[in-house]
Design an enzyme around this catalytic site. Structure first.
Site, PDB file in Angstrom:
ATOM      1  N   GLU A 119      36.618 -13.403  32.038  1.00  0.00           N
ATOM      2  CA  GLU A 119      37.704 -13.138  31.092  1.00  0.00           C
ATOM      3  C   GLU A 119      37.190 -13.285  29.658  1.00  0.00           C
ATOM      4  OE1 GLU A 119      41.156 -15.459  32.098  1.00  0.00           O
ATOM      5  OE2 GLU A 119      41.750 -14.011  33.620  1.00  0.00           O
ATOM      6  N   GLU A 277      41.637 -11.180  40.159  1.00  0.00           N
ATOM      7  CA  GLU A 277      42.361 -12.448  40.286  1.00  0.00           C
ATOM      8  C   GLU A 277      43.854 -12.201  40.205  1.00  0.00           C
ATOM      9  OE1 GLU A 277      41.626 -15.403  37.356  1.00  0.00           O
ATOM     10  OE2 GLU A 277      39.452 -15.234  37.489  1.00  0.00           O
ATOM     11  N   TRP A 285      49.780 -22.892  33.843  1.00  0.00           N
ATOM     12  CA  TRP A 285      49.626 -22.840  32.383  1.00  0.00           C
ATOM     13  C   TRP A 285      50.839 -22.276  31.660  1.00  0.00           C
ATOM     14  CZ3 TRP A 285      49.793 -17.609  31.499  1.00  0.00           C
ATOM     15  CH2 TRP A 285      49.317 -16.773  32.519  1.00  0.00           C
ATOM     16  N   GLU A 325      43.139 -27.445  36.315  1.00  0.00           N
ATOM     17  CA  GLU A 325      43.903 -26.450  37.062  1.00  0.00           C
ATOM     18  C   GLU A 325      44.297 -26.933  38.452  1.00  0.00           C
ATOM     19  OE1 GLU A 325      42.865 -22.257  35.099  1.00  0.00           O
ATOM     20  OE2 GLU A 325      41.223 -23.031  36.311  1.00  0.00           O
ATOM     21  N   PHE A 327      47.020 -28.064  39.491  1.00  0.00           N
ATOM     22  CA  PHE A 327      48.358 -27.654  39.928  1.00  0.00           C
ATOM     23  C   PHE A 327      48.494 -26.142  40.046  1.00  0.00           C
ATOM     24  CE2 PHE A 327      49.283 -31.955  38.263  1.00  0.00           C
ATOM     25  CZ  PHE A 327      49.706 -32.495  39.478  1.00  0.00           C
ATOM     26  N   HIS A 328      47.366 -25.432  39.991  1.00  0.00           N
ATOM     27  CA  HIS A 328      47.377 -23.977  40.182  1.00  0.00           C
ATOM     28  C   HIS A 328      47.290 -23.703  41.680  1.00  0.00           C
ATOM     29  CE1 HIS A 328      46.219 -19.761  39.842  1.00  0.00           C
ATOM     30  NE2 HIS A 328      46.342 -19.820  38.531  1.00  0.00           N
TER      31      HIS A 328
END
Ligand code: GLA
Length: 635
Positions: A119, A277, A285, A325, A327-328
């Site tokens: 990214e 992705e 986020w 991340e 909690f992703h």
């Protein structure tokens, strides 16, 4: 992974600090094992060059590689992507890692694709440091040749900004008031080009050492990212790949998903691309990270495939136990494999395997082109404009959403593209129109095309100079209107139209100069003036929409515009049923039917559902929340 039908894994993103724990000292043991295991399991690898985030030793030893904000604050390490895109030191260290990796893994049986950085520009698109300032000056010298031309383009006669030496020129750092708009625009162009140069530099190493391995980098062609002009990037990758995340606050996020997928297909020039992705469920986020409902991830994945992706990949395989991340969502949740999310992942693996025949086919070209341009996006939202309520993506999505709801498919096209194949071209708020774009749009209209332009279009040229003679400058003659003055509305103000519809944000003191009024205001700042006009010229129609119509008004207008242009829905289907067709070699075709509603639907169609093996003739039931992919009879 095998049980989930995983065939391709991205490995190594953000692992520079593990691969090179000290400058010049490498530890590839763990990565060797991962790649060997994957090869043994028959899973291919999209190997990241690992340069997305520098390791702590790099920023400590070379602090000048850290990016600097417009206010002059140097960003610290500790997050990710803390590097200045123009830093020669960073570039050198990154390329040295790429060289070592490509040398080591050339010929590895798992290596199917290279994944440059990650990214690019997600967090570090704009750096205002002194190194960037020098690079900006070099970029400007290349663009303008001499200072006089730059002074002219930037309009520096205004506010005592005239430059008499190149060294006086800086990035648009935080100033007491609005920095020069063309300087801001050029800095955005420069910044996108600097990241592109990084992509190309890594790609050059990879092509040299592993010429047979395709190279990609994951784009962010979606609402959350706008800093890269991907029209200029797309030719620099061997395969276009994209990341997409839903906006949990958007009740119609599946439409924005379709927009992102269509835009990615536009970047891929209609060829298949890859969804690199998305998420199995919540991200971490956004302010409130909603979990996906049962079946939503499947619909999301297959909607990307319907619009041209040849697969559906996720961030991340295993939900992390530590780090920013954790909690992703992942394909394997914290709660383990005996979970709804993981069962849906396995189901998706089986679905994608059943869709093997779709791979390589191309989405049927649309009848409608919606023009989209990143540079226009940047320019539209520069400061000191008539109204902060005029935002670019808003207008693009107003028209995209209305067409999606009507079942009308669109291609996203750059303004300079060959538009001749389209029955209708929509130009939402294209404020910045360089000469080449103007010629393209004019040529399309002159050949009898149907054109719909919306407010705040055609206002400036490529240097952000007003196109003089009345608004909408570039398009006034074409559309048969002349606007003396804009009449933006106050916050929350609504005006009424003569068909009882409502409009917000914007009106204009518009005089007809050949066009006829289709709708007019009955109140507001310019009562009696036209809000929507129609100009019939040489077999074509040119529409101008000088205000922000409400959802219903936009739908009604587009219904008429499409009817007059001979544009229709792909499939007669109830609202919320998405239909897209991909066509393969040898006359094969695949009709994707995705039901985003809570009600079962029945739509016309004939063929065998690749997902169930059930044959349908004439009509196809698509259950609530379900997906059908018909392999249609040939011929
Ligand atoms: C981006 C990044 C990933 C991860 C996800 C989270 O797409 O590439 O590393 O941070 O966002 O949604």
């Amino acid at each position: 992974m095998r049980e989930s039908g995983v065939t391709l894994v991205t490995v190594g993103v953000f692992s520079w600090a593990l691969l090179e724990p000290h400058e010049g000292m490498h530890d590839f043991g763990w990565l060797d094992r991962v790649l060997d295991d994957l090869a043994g399991a028959g899973v291919d690898v999209d190997l990241a060059t690992a340069t997305a985030s520098p390791p702590p030793w790099l920023s400590r030893r070379y602090p000048e590689t850290l990016p600097v904000t417009a206010a002059g604050t140097r960003r610290w390490p500790g997050g990710r992507q803390a590097w200045c895109p123009s830093s020669p030191v960073f570039r050198d260290k990154a390329l040295s890692l790429v060289e070592t990796m490509a040398g080591r893994y050339a010929g590895h049986p798992a290596l199917a694709m290279w994944h440059v950085s990650n990214e690019l520009g997600c967090h570090n698109a704009h750096c205002y440091c002194d190194v960037s300032a020098s690079a900006f000056r070099r970029w400007l010298a290349d663009r303008y040749g001499d200072l006089e031309t730059l002074n002219e383009a930037w309009g520096t006669a205004f506010w005592s900004q005239r430059y008499s030496d190149w060294e006086q020129i800086l990035p648009p750092r935080a100033a007491p008031t609005f920095p020069n708009p063309t300087q801001q625009l050029d800095f955005r162009r420069f910044s996108s080009d600097e990241l592109l140069a990084h992509l190309r530099a890594e790609t050059e190493v990879l092509h040299r050492l592993t010429p047979e391995v395709p190279v990609t980098t994951n784009f962010m062609a979606m609402k959350f990212a706008r800093n890269m002009d991907y029209w200029g990037w797309a030719a620099s990758v061997d395969l276009v790949s994209n990341d997409h995340y839903l906006d949990a606050a958007d009740p119609e996020s599946h439409i924005e998903l379709a927009f992102s997928a269509d835009l990615t297909r536009g970047l891929a020039a209609g060829r298949p691309w890859l969804l690199m992705e998305h998420s199995t469920s919540a991200v971490n986020w956004q302010p409130r990270n909603l979990a996906k409902t049962p079946g939503q991830m499947r619909r999301n994945s297959l909607a990307h495939v319907a619009r041209g992706s040849d697969g559906a990949m996720f961030f991340q395989w295993r939900a992390s136990a530590a780090g920013a991340e954790k909690f992703h969502s992942g394909m394997l949740p914290h709660a383990g494999p005996d979970t709804r999310v993981h069962r849906e992942v396995r189901q998706l693996g089986a679905d994608l395997a059943a869709l093997a025949a779709v791979r390589g086919s191309e989405v049927e070209p649309a009848q409608v082109a919606l023009l989209f341009d990143w540079q226009a996006w940047w320019a539209t939202e520069l400061d000191s404009h008539p109204s902060t309520d005029v935002t670019y993506l808003d207008q693009v999505l107003v028209y995209y959403r209305a067409l999606w709801r009507a079942g009308v498919r669109v291609d996203l096209a750059r303004p300079e593209a060959d538009l001749s194949g389209y029955r209708l071209v929509i130009v939402p708020s294209l404020y910045l129109v360089p000469d080449a774009a103007l010629e393209s749009i004019r040529g399309y209209a002159a050949a009898g095309g149907h054109l719909l332009v919306t407010y705040f279009s055609g206002i400036v040229d490529g240097d952000d100079h007003i196109r003089l003679g009345g608004y909408p400058g570039a398009f006034a003659d074409l559309l048969g209107v002349r606007v003396e003055e804009f009449a933006p509305l106050a916050a929350g103000q609504q005006v009424t139209l003569d068909d009882a519809g409502r409009a917000t944000v914007w009106t204009e003191d518009l005089a007809l100069a050949g066009a006829s009024a289709v709708r007019s205001y009955t109140d507001g700042p310019v009562p009696g003036r036209a809000a929507v006009t129609r100009h019939a010229v040489g077999g074509g129609l040119r529409w101008y929409v000088a205000t922000r119509l409400d959802e219903d008004g936009t739908a009604r207008l587009l219904h008429r515009v499409c009817a007059e242009a001979g544009v229709g829905a792909l499939v007669e289907a109830p609202a919320g049923l998405e239909a897209v067709r991909r066509r393969g070699a040898g006359g094969t075709s695949f009709l994707f039917l995705i039901n985003h509603t809570d009600s079962d639907a029945v739509v016309p169609g004939t063929g065998t559902d690749l997902l169930t093996g059930v044959a349908h003739s004439g009509t196809v039931p698509v259950p609530a929340g379900g997906v059908v992919v018909l392999s249609e009879p040939e011929g």
